[in-house]
Design a protein around this motif. Structure first.
Motif, mmCIF file in Angstrom:
data_model
loop_
_atom_site.group_PDB
_atom_site.id
_atom_site.type_symbol
_atom_site.label_atom_id
_atom_site.label_comp_id
_atom_site.label_asym_id
_atom_site.label_seq_id
_atom_site.Cartn_x
_atom_site.Cartn_y
_atom_site.Cartn_z
ATOM 1 N N VAL A 1 -10.223 10.717 -5.431
ATOM 2 C CA VAL A 1 -11.178 9.943 -4.640
ATOM 3 C C VAL A 1 -11.694 10.798 -3.484
ATOM 4 O O VAL A 1 -10.929 11.184 -2.588
ATOM 5 N N PRO A 2 -13.007 11.110 -3.467
ATOM 6 C CA PRO A 2 -13.559 11.902 -2.363
ATOM 7 C C PRO A 2 -13.774 11.055 -1.111
ATOM 8 O O PRO A 2 -14.274 9.933 -1.187
ATOM 9 N N ILE A 3 -13.382 11.586 0.032
ATOM 10 C CA ILE A 3 -13.518 10.894 1.317
ATOM 11 C C ILE A 3 -14.386 11.757 2.234
ATOM 12 O O ILE A 3 -14.269 12.981 2.251
ATOM 13 N N LYS A 4 -15.237 11.112 3.015
ATOM 14 C CA LYS A 4 -16.221 11.859 3.812
ATOM 15 C C LYS A 4 -15.588 12.751 4.872
ATOM 16 O O LYS A 4 -15.982 13.902 5.047
ATOM 17 N N THR A 5 -14.621 12.220 5.626
ATOM 18 C CA THR A 5 -14.105 12.951 6.779
ATOM 19 C C THR A 5 -12.582 12.996 6.804
ATOM 20 O O THR A 5 -11.902 12.153 6.221
ATOM 21 N N GLN A 6 -12.062 13.975 7.529
ATOM 22 C CA GLN A 6 -10.626 14.076 7.721
ATOM 23 C C GLN A 6 -10.102 12.893 8.532
ATOM 24 O O GLN A 6 -9.001 12.396 8.277
ATOM 25 N N VAL A 7 -10.887 12.429 9.493
ATOM 26 C CA VAL A 7 -10.476 11.261 10.285
ATOM 27 C C VAL A 7 -10.215 10.073 9.373
ATOM 28 O O VAL A 7 -9.203 9.364 9.511
ATOM 29 N N SER A 8 -11.116 9.856 8.420
ATOM 30 C CA SER A 8 -10.932 8.745 7.482
ATOM 31 C C SER A 8 -9.680 8.940 6.638
ATOM 32 O O SER A 8 -8.904 7.996 6.431
ATOM 33 N N ILE A 9 -9.472 10.156 6.146
ATOM 34 C CA ILE A 9 -8.292 10.420 5.316
ATOM 35 C C ILE A 9 -7.003 10.182 6.097
ATOM 36 O O ILE A 9 -6.050 9.578 5.599
ATOM 37 N N ILE B 1 2.106 -0.570 0.015
ATOM 38 C CA ILE B 1 2.733 0.059 -1.144
ATOM 39 C C ILE B 1 2.770 -0.869 -2.353
ATOM 40 O O ILE B 1 2.526 -0.446 -3.488
ATOM 41 N N ASP B 2 3.050 -2.162 -2.140
ATOM 42 C CA ASP B 2 3.148 -3.083 -3.276
ATOM 43 C C ASP B 2 1.785 -3.365 -3.895
ATOM 44 O O ASP B 2 1.642 -3.404 -5.115
ATOM 45 N N GLU B 3 0.772 -3.551 -3.039
ATOM 46 C CA GLU B 3 -0.583 -3.773 -3.548
ATOM 47 C C GLU B 3 -1.097 -2.544 -4.290
ATOM 48 O O GLU B 3 -1.722 -2.656 -5.353
ATOM 49 N N LEU B 4 -0.809 -1.363 -3.728
ATOM 50 C CA LEU B 4 -1.297 -0.137 -4.348
ATOM 51 C C LEU B 4 -0.570 0.132 -5.669
ATOM 52 O O LEU B 4 -1.179 0.617 -6.634
ATOM 53 N N LYS B 5 0.709 -0.203 -5.735
ATOM 54 C CA LYS B 5 1.455 -0.045 -6.981
ATOM 55 C C LYS B 5 0.864 -0.927 -8.074
ATOM 56 O O LYS B 5 0.671 -0.485 -9.214
ATOM 57 N N GLU B 6 0.552 -2.167 -7.738
ATOM 58 C CA GLU B 6 -0.054 -3.084 -8.707
ATOM 59 C C GLU B 6 -1.394 -2.551 -9.194
ATOM 60 O O GLU B 6 -1.716 -2.618 -10.381
ATOM 61 N N PHE B 7 -2.193 -1.999 -8.270
ATOM 62 C CA PHE B 7 -3.489 -1.419 -8.623
ATOM 63 C C PHE B 7 -3.314 -0.221 -9.558
ATOM 64 O O PHE B 7 -4.039 -0.077 -10.552
ATOM 65 N N CYS B 8 -2.338 0.649 -9.267
ATOM 66 C CA CYS B 8 -2.100 1.828 -10.102
ATOM 67 C C CYS B 8 -1.667 1.429 -11.513
ATOM 68 O O CYS B 8 -2.147 1.992 -12.500
ATOM 69 N N ILE B 9 -0.770 0.468 -11.602
ATOM 70 C CA ILE B 9 -0.300 0.019 -12.912
ATOM 71 C C ILE B 9 -1.454 -0.590 -13.707
ATOM 72 O O ILE B 9 -1.635 -0.296 -14.895
ATOM 73 N N ASP C 1 -13.049 -1.663 -5.684
ATOM 74 C CA ASP C 1 -11.638 -1.969 -5.901
ATOM 75 C C ASP C 1 -10.755 -0.851 -5.348
ATOM 76 O O ASP C 1 -9.687 -1.108 -4.772
ATOM 77 N N ILE C 2 -11.211 0.400 -5.501
ATOM 78 C CA ILE C 2 -10.474 1.536 -4.936
ATOM 79 C C ILE C 2 -10.406 1.416 -3.421
ATOM 80 O O ILE C 2 -9.328 1.532 -2.816
ATOM 81 N N ALA C 3 -11.552 1.174 -2.791
ATOM 82 C CA ALA C 3 -11.599 1.053 -1.330
ATOM 83 C C ALA C 3 -10.724 -0.094 -0.845
ATOM 84 O O ALA C 3 -9.977 0.042 0.138
ATOM 85 N N LYS C 4 -10.787 -1.226 -1.526
ATOM 86 C CA LYS C 4 -9.984 -2.393 -1.143
ATOM 87 C C LYS C 4 -8.500 -2.065 -1.151
ATOM 88 O O LYS C 4 -7.761 -2.423 -0.218
ATOM 89 N N ASN C 5 -8.034 -1.374 -2.193
ATOM 90 C CA ASN C 5 -6.605 -1.103 -2.318
ATOM 91 C C ASN C 5 -6.142 0.053 -1.433
ATOM 92 O O ASN C 5 -4.960 0.114 -1.079
ATOM 93 N N LEU C 6 -7.037 0.956 -1.077
ATOM 94 C CA LEU C 6 -6.711 1.990 -0.098
ATOM 95 C C LEU C 6 -6.860 1.475 1.331
ATOM 96 O O LEU C 6 -6.466 2.153 2.283
ATOM 97 N N LYS C 7 -7.440 0.285 1.465
ATOM 98 C CA LYS C 7 -7.718 -0.342 2.764
ATOM 99 C C LYS C 7 -8.652 0.526 3.608
ATOM 100 O O LYS C 7 -8.411 0.811 4.791
ATOM 101 N N ILE C 8 -9.752 0.954 2.966
ATOM 102 C CA ILE C 8 -10.815 1.679 3.658
ATOM 103 C C ILE C 8 -12.138 0.983 3.367
ATOM 104 O O ILE C 8 -12.241 0.141 2.474
ATOM 105 N N GLU C 9 -13.163 1.338 4.126
ATOM 106 C CA GLU C 9 -14.507 0.824 3.872
ATOM 107 C C GLU C 9 -15.128 1.612 2.719
ATOM 108 O O GLU C 9 -14.868 2.814 2.558
ATOM 109 N N ILE C 10 -15.973 0.943 1.930
ATOM 110 C CA ILE C 10 -16.590 1.586 0.778
ATOM 111 C C ILE C 10 -17.430 2.798 1.196
ATOM 112 O O ILE C 10 -17.516 3.795 0.469
#
Length: 298
Positions: free
Chosen positions: A170-178, A185-193, A140-149
């Motif tokens: 949330v730990p991320i493997k590489t700087q490129v990924s970060i 913003i709206d999807e992430l706000k809903e996830f945070c709430i 769910d974290i990856a989905k809302n950050l729009k990254i691969e698990i």
């Protein structure tokens, strides 16, 4: 009509970066302004600054602070605290005699260390931390950050710590990924709430400058904007995370923060033992005043 002393100050700015903008209203008393008016000013300044800090001097070396974003009152805002306290100590000769000051916030009474002469900086004691046990699912974290698990680094744990704000780490493997994280913003706000968190901090040990320790980015959609380019509270949560995981290996931790590979802001963390024998995190940096004048509301 009411008139207030106002400054726009960029906290954690360097010669190569813009820092994080904060509004700064100086008051004689909190009776001079209402909660509604403090929120109104923050709403009017949305997009110009990320939060507005309001400060009252209560004694020779003590102050009270309140903070507002465009959405609501904020319990604690690290970058606004850096901006305001750096400005006060830099420009007030009477305050410069004190090695430390005290500030009263919604998260308790905190210490401000005067390091203007030695480091051209101030260090702020982070609020006492607490950890939240219930974590969102990594998928769910990856989905809302729009990254691969598989971009989440399995060598570090996901955690939620509040050291001023409830922060999902949330730990991320590489700087490129970060640097390539671009959530909605709206999807992430809903996830945070839904997850009962204030902000999300992603981090990696993969840095641009090898003399620094970590790269972070912080997302704050519940405050009305997507990204916070330099944070005190989020990185203080990260500092307490590192202490808990026994990963704090140097005297000072230097953090690169924002979405630009080489034009990053710098946030410094230090640790000290308090009067109760507990190790506390301090975050530090300097600031640059960009604008000064009067703010008028009707």
């Amino acid at each position: 009509m009411k008139e207030f002393k106002f400054k726009k100050i960029d906290a954690f700015a360097t010669v190569n970066s813009m820092g994080n903008p904060a509004g700064y209203i100086s008051l004689d008393s909190f009776s001079d302004i209402t909660d509604k008016e403090m929120l109104q000013i923050a709403k009017e300044l949305k997009g110009f600054v990320n939060e507005v800090g309001y400060i009252v001097k209560t004694s020779a070396d003590e102050f009270e602070l309140k903070y507002y974003s465009a959405e609501r009152e904020v319990d604690f805002c690290g970058h606004a605290t850096i901006a305001i306290m750096y400005d006060l100590l830099k420009n007030d000769i009477d305050l410069q005699q004190f090695d430390s000051l005290k500030i009263k916030t919604n998260r308790g009474v905190l210490t401000v260390e005067n390091k203007i002469k030695e480091q051209d900086a101030v260090f702020i004691q982070a609020p006492e931390p607490f950890e939240k046990a219930l974590l969102p699912d990594s998928k769910d974290i990856a989905k809302n950050l729009k990254i691969e698990i598989n971009e989440i680094d399995p060598d570090f744990s996901v955690s939620i710590i509040n050291a001023g704000l409830t922060t999902l780490l949330v730990p991320i493997k590489t700087q490129v990924s970060i640097l390539n994280i671009f959530p909605d913003i709206d999807e992430l706000k809903e996830f945070c709430i839904k997850s009962e968190i204030d902000i999300i901090e992603v981090f990696t040990k993969d840095v641009s400058n090898k003399s620094n320790n970590f790269r972070t980015r912080v997302f704050a959609p519940t405050f009305g904007y997507l990204e916070d380019p330099a944070t005190g509270s989020g990185n203080s949560a990260f500092g307490n995370y590192l202490l808990g995981c026994k990963l704090w290996e140097t005297e000072t931790i230097i953090i690169e923060q924002n979405s630009f590979k080489d034009q990053y802001n710098i946030v410094k963390l230090q640790k000290q033992t308090d009067g109760k024998g507990d190790i506390r995190v301090f975050f530090g940096g300097g600031a640059v005043t960009r604008m000064e004048g009067k703010y008028i509301i009707q």
